[in-house]
Motif scaffolding. Structure first.
Motif, PDB file in Angstrom:
ATOM      1  N   GLY A  79     -22.503 -17.742  -3.105  1.00 16.03           N
ATOM      2  CA  GLY A  79     -23.655 -18.460  -3.646  1.00 16.03           C
ATOM      3  C   GLY A  79     -24.986 -17.815  -3.332  1.00 16.03           C
ATOM      4  O   GLY A  79     -25.927 -17.902  -4.118  1.00 16.03           O
ATOM      5  N   PHE A  80     -25.079 -17.163  -2.172  1.00 22.15           N
ATOM      6  CA  PHE A  80     -26.326 -16.466  -1.835  1.00 22.15           C
ATOM      7  C   PHE A  80     -26.597 -15.354  -2.845  1.00 22.15           C
ATOM      8  O   PHE A  80     -27.719 -15.196  -3.331  1.00 22.15           O
ATOM      9  CB  PHE A  80     -26.258 -15.871  -0.423  1.00 22.15           C
ATOM     10  CG  PHE A  80     -26.066 -16.883   0.669  1.00 22.15           C
ATOM     11  CD1 PHE A  80     -26.918 -17.966   0.823  1.00 22.15           C
ATOM     12  CD2 PHE A  80     -25.026 -16.738   1.575  1.00 22.15           C
ATOM     13  CE1 PHE A  80     -26.749 -18.883   1.847  1.00 22.15           C
ATOM     14  CE2 PHE A  80     -24.845 -17.636   2.611  1.00 22.15           C
ATOM     15  CZ  PHE A  80     -25.700 -18.721   2.744  1.00 22.15           C
ATOM     16  N   ASP A  81     -25.552 -14.586  -3.170  1.00 27.03           N
ATOM     17  CA  ASP A  81     -25.705 -13.510  -4.155  1.00 27.03           C
ATOM     18  C   ASP A  81     -26.015 -14.058  -5.540  1.00 27.03           C
ATOM     19  O   ASP A  81     -26.792 -13.470  -6.287  1.00 27.03           O
ATOM     20  CB  ASP A  81     -24.447 -12.640  -4.207  1.00 27.03           C
ATOM     21  CG  ASP A  81     -24.240 -11.825  -2.942  1.00 27.03           C
ATOM     22  OD1 ASP A  81     -25.225 -11.599  -2.208  1.00 27.03           O
ATOM     23  OD2 ASP A  81     -23.093 -11.418  -2.683  1.00 27.03           O
ATOM     24  N   LEU A  82     -25.424 -15.206  -5.885  1.00 23.72           N
ATOM     25  CA  LEU A  82     -25.713 -15.840  -7.171  1.00 23.72           C
ATOM     26  C   LEU A  82     -27.186 -16.214  -7.259  1.00 23.72           C
ATOM     27  O   LEU A  82     -27.851 -15.946  -8.266  1.00 23.72           O
ATOM     28  CB  LEU A  82     -24.837 -17.080  -7.377  1.00 23.72           C
ATOM     29  CG  LEU A  82     -25.160 -17.907  -8.613  1.00 23.72           C
ATOM     30  CD1 LEU A  82     -24.889 -17.119  -9.893  1.00 23.72           C
ATOM     31  CD2 LEU A  82     -24.377 -19.204  -8.601  1.00 23.72           C
ATOM     32  N   VAL A  83     -27.705 -16.814  -6.210  1.00 20.63           N
ATOM     33  CA  VAL A  83     -29.124 -17.189  -6.204  1.00 20.63           C
ATOM     34  C   VAL A  83     -30.002 -15.947  -6.368  1.00 20.63           C
ATOM     35  O   VAL A  83     -30.946 -15.945  -7.169  1.00 20.63           O
ATOM     36  CB  VAL A  83     -29.496 -17.958  -4.917  1.00 20.63           C
ATOM     37  CG1 VAL A  83     -31.000 -18.205  -4.847  1.00 20.63           C
ATOM     38  CG2 VAL A  83     -28.738 -19.277  -4.833  1.00 20.63           C
ATOM     39  N   LEU A  84     -29.681 -14.895  -5.642  1.00 22.42           N
ATOM     40  CA  LEU A  84     -30.460 -13.655  -5.765  1.00 22.42           C
ATOM     41  C   LEU A  84     -30.400 -13.091  -7.186  1.00 22.42           C
ATOM     42  O   LEU A  84     -31.415 -12.636  -7.726  1.00 22.42           O
ATOM     43  CB  LEU A  84     -29.958 -12.613  -4.771  1.00 22.42           C
ATOM     44  CG  LEU A  84     -30.329 -12.855  -3.312  1.00 22.42           C
ATOM     45  CD1 LEU A  84     -29.581 -11.881  -2.407  1.00 22.42           C
ATOM     46  CD2 LEU A  84     -31.835 -12.743  -3.114  1.00 22.42           C
TER      47      LEU A  84
END
Length: 81
Positions: free
Chosen positions: A21-26
């Motif tokens: 999810g962190f990569d998705l947000v980025l």
């Protein structure tokens, strides 16, 4: 899906099979067409570090599953859209 259709908001977990999810947000924040889209992370990761990382990468809200309340999620969504 985000590149093919239009959405008002993203609700995502952090722990997912192919992308966290962190990569998705980025990814969303780095896309000019999507950068303003509200993002809510709903996750089992309740540590302070995980919460701070979620907000630092650009999530608008961070909800921990252990304290999950559907009405809280709906209130957050209503405020963001």
């Amino acid at each position: 899906m985000l590149k093919e259709d239009e959405f008002d908001l993203v609700v995502s977990d952090i722990e997912m099979p192919r992308m966290n999810g962190f990569d998705l947000v980025l990814m969303v924040r780095n896309d000019k067409r999507l950068e303003e889209m509200p993002i809510v992370l709903v996750t089992g990761l309740g540590s302070r570090e995980s919460r701070e990382r979620g907000i630092d990468v650009g999530a608008n809200a961070y909800i921990v599953k252990s304290s999950f309340d559907q009405s809280n999620l709906l209130d957050v969504i209503q405020k963001l859209i």
